[in-house]
Design an enzyme around this catalytic site. Structure first.
Site, mmCIF file in Angstrom:
data_model
loop_
_atom_site.group_PDB
_atom_site.id
_atom_site.type_symbol
_atom_site.label_atom_id
_atom_site.label_comp_id
_atom_site.label_asym_id
_atom_site.label_seq_id
_atom_site.Cartn_x
_atom_site.Cartn_y
_atom_site.Cartn_z
ATOM 1 N N LYS A 13 -3.294 7.331 -6.109
ATOM 2 C CA LYS A 13 -2.824 8.669 -5.707
ATOM 3 C C LYS A 13 -2.268 9.451 -6.905
ATOM 4 C CE LYS A 13 0.279 6.898 -2.950
ATOM 5 N NZ LYS A 13 0.100 5.469 -3.261
ATOM 6 N N ARG A 88 6.384 8.831 3.890
ATOM 7 C CA ARG A 88 6.039 7.411 3.958
ATOM 8 C C ARG A 88 6.459 6.772 5.269
ATOM 9 N NH1 ARG A 88 5.903 6.445 -1.960
ATOM 10 N NH2 ARG A 88 5.306 4.298 -2.300
ATOM 11 N N ARG A 128 -1.542 -1.947 -14.539
ATOM 12 C CA ARG A 128 -1.024 -0.596 -14.799
ATOM 13 C C ARG A 128 0.025 -0.603 -15.910
ATOM 14 N NH1 ARG A 128 1.319 3.041 -10.062
ATOM 15 N NH2 ARG A 128 2.642 1.243 -9.698
ATOM 16 N N ARG A 161 5.873 -1.266 -14.974
ATOM 17 C CA ARG A 161 6.941 -0.977 -14.001
ATOM 18 C C ARG A 161 7.501 -2.277 -13.440
ATOM 19 N NH1 ARG A 161 4.677 3.693 -10.023
ATOM 20 N NH2 ARG A 161 5.692 2.328 -8.501
ATOM 21 N N ARG A 172 5.575 -4.576 -1.287
ATOM 22 C CA ARG A 172 5.240 -3.156 -1.113
ATOM 23 C C ARG A 172 4.035 -2.988 -0.188
ATOM 24 N NH1 ARG A 172 4.416 -1.789 -7.058
ATOM 25 N NH2 ARG A 172 3.971 0.346 -6.461
HETATM 26 P P1 AP5 Z 1 -1.798 4.997 -9.633
HETATM 27 O O1 AP5 Z 1 -2.479 6.320 -9.695
HETATM 28 O O2 AP5 Z 1 -0.568 4.789 -10.433
HETATM 29 O O3 AP5 Z 1 -1.569 4.577 -8.105
HETATM 30 P P2 AP5 Z 1 -0.564 5.155 -7.012
HETATM 31 O O4 AP5 Z 1 -1.314 5.177 -5.734
HETATM 32 O O5 AP5 Z 1 0.047 6.441 -7.471
HETATM 33 O O6 AP5 Z 1 0.472 3.953 -7.042
HETATM 34 P P3 AP5 Z 1 2.085 3.872 -7.054
HETATM 35 O O7 AP5 Z 1 2.431 2.426 -7.305
HETATM 36 O O8 AP5 Z 1 2.699 4.852 -7.998
HETATM 37 O O9 AP5 Z 1 2.374 4.186 -5.659
HETATM 38 P P4 AP5 Z 1 3.560 3.749 -4.870
HETATM 39 O O10 AP5 Z 1 3.239 4.548 -3.697
HETATM 40 O O11 AP5 Z 1 3.871 2.362 -4.601
HETATM 41 O O12 AP5 Z 1 4.769 4.056 -5.868
HETATM 42 P P5 AP5 Z 1 5.769 5.249 -5.888
HETATM 43 O O13 AP5 Z 1 6.059 5.547 -7.305
HETATM 44 O O14 AP5 Z 1 5.327 6.329 -4.990
HETATM 45 O O15 AP5 Z 1 -2.910 3.902 -10.042
HETATM 46 C C1 AP5 Z 1 -2.578 2.522 -10.114
HETATM 47 C C2 AP5 Z 1 -3.339 1.897 -11.300
HETATM 48 O O16 AP5 Z 1 -4.738 1.923 -11.013
HETATM 49 C C3 AP5 Z 1 -3.180 2.646 -12.633
HETATM 50 O O17 AP5 Z 1 -3.130 1.717 -13.657
HETATM 51 C C4 AP5 Z 1 -4.456 3.510 -12.749
HETATM 52 O O18 AP5 Z 1 -4.829 3.741 -14.095
HETATM 53 C C5 AP5 Z 1 -5.470 2.633 -12.022
HETATM 54 N N1 AP5 Z 1 -6.475 3.408 -11.305
HETATM 55 C C6 AP5 Z 1 -6.279 4.540 -10.564
HETATM 56 N N2 AP5 Z 1 -7.427 4.943 -9.997
HETATM 57 C C7 AP5 Z 1 -8.369 4.022 -10.371
HETATM 58 C C8 AP5 Z 1 -9.768 3.893 -10.095
HETATM 59 N N3 AP5 Z 1 -10.411 4.784 -9.323
HETATM 60 N N4 AP5 Z 1 -10.420 2.830 -10.625
HETATM 61 C C9 AP5 Z 1 -9.777 1.928 -11.415
HETATM 62 N N5 AP5 Z 1 -8.451 2.004 -11.723
HETATM 63 C C10 AP5 Z 1 -7.763 3.036 -11.195
HETATM 64 O O19 AP5 Z 1 7.052 4.580 -5.206
HETATM 65 C C11 AP5 Z 1 7.789 3.558 -5.836
HETATM 66 C C12 AP5 Z 1 8.968 3.182 -4.957
HETATM 67 O O20 AP5 Z 1 9.839 4.327 -4.777
HETATM 68 C C13 AP5 Z 1 8.627 2.739 -3.534
HETATM 69 O O21 AP5 Z 1 8.292 1.376 -3.471
HETATM 70 C C14 AP5 Z 1 9.935 3.072 -2.797
HETATM 71 O O22 AP5 Z 1 10.915 2.109 -3.045
HETATM 72 C C15 AP5 Z 1 10.375 4.369 -3.460
HETATM 73 N N6 AP5 Z 1 9.860 5.563 -2.762
HETATM 74 C C16 AP5 Z 1 8.992 6.480 -3.283
HETATM 75 N N7 AP5 Z 1 8.715 7.423 -2.364
HETATM 76 C C17 AP5 Z 1 9.414 7.103 -1.242
HETATM 77 C C18 AP5 Z 1 9.498 7.674 0.070
HETATM 78 N N8 AP5 Z 1 8.822 8.774 0.398
HETATM 79 N N9 AP5 Z 1 10.303 7.045 0.960
HETATM 80 C C19 AP5 Z 1 11.018 5.954 0.638
HETATM 81 N N10 AP5 Z 1 10.946 5.341 -0.563
HETATM 82 C C20 AP5 Z 1 10.157 5.913 -1.497
#
Ligand code: AP5
Length: 219
Positions: A13, A88, A128, A161, A172
């Site tokens: 995403k 979420r 990542r 991370r 997660r």
């Molecule tokens: P990437 O683009 O980083 O994936 P992502 O879907 O953005 O993954 P995140 O881990 O950032 O999502 P998340 O939802 O767990 O974390 P968030 O920061 O929101 O891609 C991943 C990897 O794959 C990269 O290395 C990339 O290069 C590679 N890649 C991408 N596309 C590819 C492709 N097509 N082919 C091959 N490789 C590819 O949240 C973190 C924490 O914050 C949560 O666990 C929670 O504790 C808290 N939090 C955040 N938002 C909330 C909320 N709304 N409510 C409550 N807690 C929250």
């Protein structure tokens, strides 16, 4: 354009949100990035969020809803925004509906649900690397930086991370299944859901995402 990018952690995403936001000139609003920045700066929000994030759990709804309310009140989202990682939970989605209704500026155009099998997601998260300064995202195989371990954009040393470790990844994914995946039906019932096959390489996923949202213009 007002978009929500939905999908499991690591499905891609953030990678796609960064590209689309840059192309459209609208903000990418990532609750994960806002929370990580708060932890880095040691703010009260960061202190409150840290233990939840390190365990792979969600930060409480009232905290993240407050973050989004503040963020959406800024003027840079007037022409649209991309929400990445919010909502979420169903409670967060309902709060967002109320916020947009109260603002009188109209609702969400589309919710794009990124789909990929867990095995692919685990491999993406394990490889990542992120830039702690400008938040750029890399992958050791699929999206490597030009110079190993260094951010292409700002030159900072890349990091893994703390929540990209195997135990936390498993936690997660479980949290996603239990608390976030009900949003698929929530948005399908409202006619907003678009499915996106996220298993293809990054450029192909981007082309497909663009064609899915082609009809939406900046406001
Ligand atoms: P990437 O683009 O980083 O994936 P992502 O879907 O953005 O993954 P995140 O881990 O950032 O999502 P998340 O939802 O767990 O974390 P968030 O920061 O929101 O891609 C991943 C990897 O794959 C990269 O290395 C990339 O290069 C590679 N890649 C991408 N596309 C590819 C492709 N097509 N082919 C091959 N490789 C590819 O949240 C973190 C924490 O914050 C949560 O666990 C929670 O504790 C808290 N939090 C955040 N938002 C909330 C909320 N709304 N409510 C409550 N807690 C929250």
């Amino acid at each position: 354009m007002r978009l929500i990018l939905l999908g499991a952690p690591g499905v891609g995403k953030g990678t796609q949100a960064q590209r689309l936001a840059t192309e459209r000139g609208i903000p990418q609003i990532s609750t994960g990035e806002i929370l990580r920045d708060a932890i880095k700066r040691g703010t009260p929000l960061g202190i409150q969020a840290k233990s939840f994030m390190e365990a792979g759990n969600l930060v409480p709804d009232d905290v993240v809803i407050g973050i989004i309310r503040d963020r959406l009140s800024r003027s840079d989202g007037a022409d649209g925004f991309i929400l990445d990682g919010f909502p979420r939970t169903v409670a967060q989605a309902q709060a967002l509906d109320r916020m947009l209704l109260d603002s009188g500026a109209g609702g969400i155009d589309y919710v794009v649900n990124f789909e990929a099998p867990n095995q692919e997601i685990i491999s993406r998260l394990s490889g990542r690397r992120t830039c702690p300064d400008c938040q750029a995202v890399y992958h050791v195989e699929h999206a490597p930086p030009r110079q190993e371990g260094r951010c292409d954009k700002c030159g900072a040393a890349l990091v893994q991370r703390t929540d990209d470790k195997p135990d936390t990844i498993a936690a997660r994914l479980k949290v996603y299944d239990q608390q976030t995946s009900p949003l698929i039906d929530y948005y399908r019932e409202r006619g907003l859901l678009r499915q996106l096959d996220a298993t293809a390489p990054i450029d192909s996923v981007y082309r497909n995402l663009r064609s899915l949202v082609q009809g939406t213009k900046s406001r």
